[in-house]
Design an enzyme around this catalytic site. Structure first.
Site, PDB file in Angstrom:
ATOM      1  CG  ASP A 247       4.256 -16.464   5.013  1.00 28.59           C
ATOM      2  OD1 ASP A 247       5.560 -16.489   4.807  1.00 28.59           O
ATOM      3  OD2 ASP A 247       3.923 -15.734   6.110  1.00 28.59           O
TER       4      ASP A 247
ATOM      5  CB  SER B   8      22.825 -12.547  -3.097  1.00 25.39           C
ATOM      6  OG  SER B   8      23.319 -11.023  -2.674  1.00 25.39           O
TER       7      SER B   8
ATOM      8  CE1 TYR C 176      19.538 -10.761   0.902  1.00 24.65           C
ATOM      9  CE2 TYR C 176      21.911 -10.564   0.506  1.00 24.65           C
ATOM     10  CZ  TYR C 176      20.652 -10.293  -0.075  1.00 24.65           C
ATOM     11  OH  TYR C 176      20.496 -10.525  -1.320  1.00 24.65           O
TER      12      TYR C 176
ATOM     13  CE  LYS D  96      19.645 -14.138  -0.697  1.00 26.05           C
ATOM     14  NZ  LYS D  96      18.422 -14.480  -1.658  1.00 26.05           N
TER      15      LYS D  96
END
EC number: 1.1.1.209
Length: 319
Positions: A83, A164, A176, A180
């Site tokens: 993790d 990404s 997100y 990134k």
């Protein structure tokens, strides 16, 4: 004179292409560590590099993911449960990897683990909605890198960070994209810091791919759950049919989604095995043709094209 200039340009083009095809030798004695191997890019990468002869250490989040991967690969591949958001788990794993690789060090570190978090308009979200993707995609990546870096430096190896196109363009609201963008910044500073040690650092920027990360059903379920918690004012502004209209927009953009995951793994392969790895890799036709070029365009053009992909609000003046 023009003939000589043309000849020189052709020669330079040939040498540049040839340079990118030069490969390292003896991959069978090299160790690589990959995060996020339960599914998607990481799973395919682990299977691919195992077949090539690397000593692959694949980090999975779940026991089931680890078991399934071991069933499809050689006895050489090792798995470990990890993790990336658990600092103690990361430290223990780094020590275990150190014992595995010995004096050879770690040739490749592929930071692939990631989660999308909630993808929704910014004014729908709370601070907590931003935490998970930033904890996993950014702090998890940094934690793994810092703990594995001494082993990579020993091997004068490679660090490959999977970012990404969302690290180049804010395509959707949520944690997100900020995670990134931050990965891109960390990647660039790490690349410069590691240059003196002979460590190459590369960043891969995939476009839209069909993976568990981009599961539209899960994304809609999360959106619907948040919608139920919104205030009446925001619901009035967006309208009851907003999520359905957003879905219709997404259905119209299916041509953007890459079904084949191999272009991302091919970028990883080049970054791992090329004598002259690239600093950045765009993976997927959509990334190369649309997203990355658009990221270099003026903000007014970016806004125009990206806003066309959004559903129309019912009553934005109801504030």
């Amino acid at each position: 004179m023009l003939f000589w200039v043309l000849g020189l340009l052709i020669l330079c083009g040939f040498l540049w292409t040839r340079k990118g095809k030069l490969k390292i030798a003896d991959i069978t004695d090299k160790y690589i560590f990959i995060t996020g191997c339960d599914s998607g890019f990481g799973n395919l990468a682990a299977r691919t590099f195992d077949k090539k002869g690397f000593h692959v250490i694949a980090a999975c989040l779940t026991e089931s993911g680890s078991t399934a991967l071991k069933a499809e690969t050689s006895e050489r591949l090792r798995t470990v449960l990890l993790d990336v958001t658990d600092p103690e788990n990361v430290k223990r794993t780094a020590q275990w990897v150190k014992n595995q690789v010995g004096e050879k060090g770690l040739w490749g570190l592929i930071n692939n683990a990631g989660v999308p978090g909630v993808l929704a308009p910014t004014d729908w979200l709370t601070l907590e909605d931003y935490r998970e993707p930033i904890e996993v995609n950014l702090f998890g990546l940094i934690s793994v890198t810092l703990n594995m870096l001494p082993l990579v430096k020993k091997a004068q190896g490679r660090v490959i960070n999977v970012s990404s196109v969302g690290g180049r363009l804010a395509i959707v609201g949520g944690g997100y994209t900020p995670s990134k963008y931050a990965v891109e910044g960390f990647n660039d500073s790490l690349r410069r810091d590691m240059k003196a040690f002979g460590v190459h650092v590369s960043c891969i920027e995939p476009g839209l791919f069909k993976t568990n990360l981009a599961d539209p059903v899960k994304a809609i379920e999360k959106k619907l759950a948040i919608w139920e918690q919104l205030s009446p004012d925001i619901k009035q502004q967006y309208g009851e049919g907003y999520i359905e209209k957003s879905l219709d927009k997404l259905k119209g953009n299916k041509s953007y989604v890459n079904m084949d995951l191999s272009p991302v793994v091919e970028c990883m392969d080049h970054a791992l095995t090329s004598v002259f790895p690239k600093t950045h890799y765009a993976a997927g036709k959509d990334a190369k043709i649309f997203w990355i070029p658009l990221s270099h365009m003026p903000a007014v053009l970016q806004d125009f094209l990206l806003l066309k992909q959004k559903a129309e609000l019912a009553n934005p003046k109801a504030v």
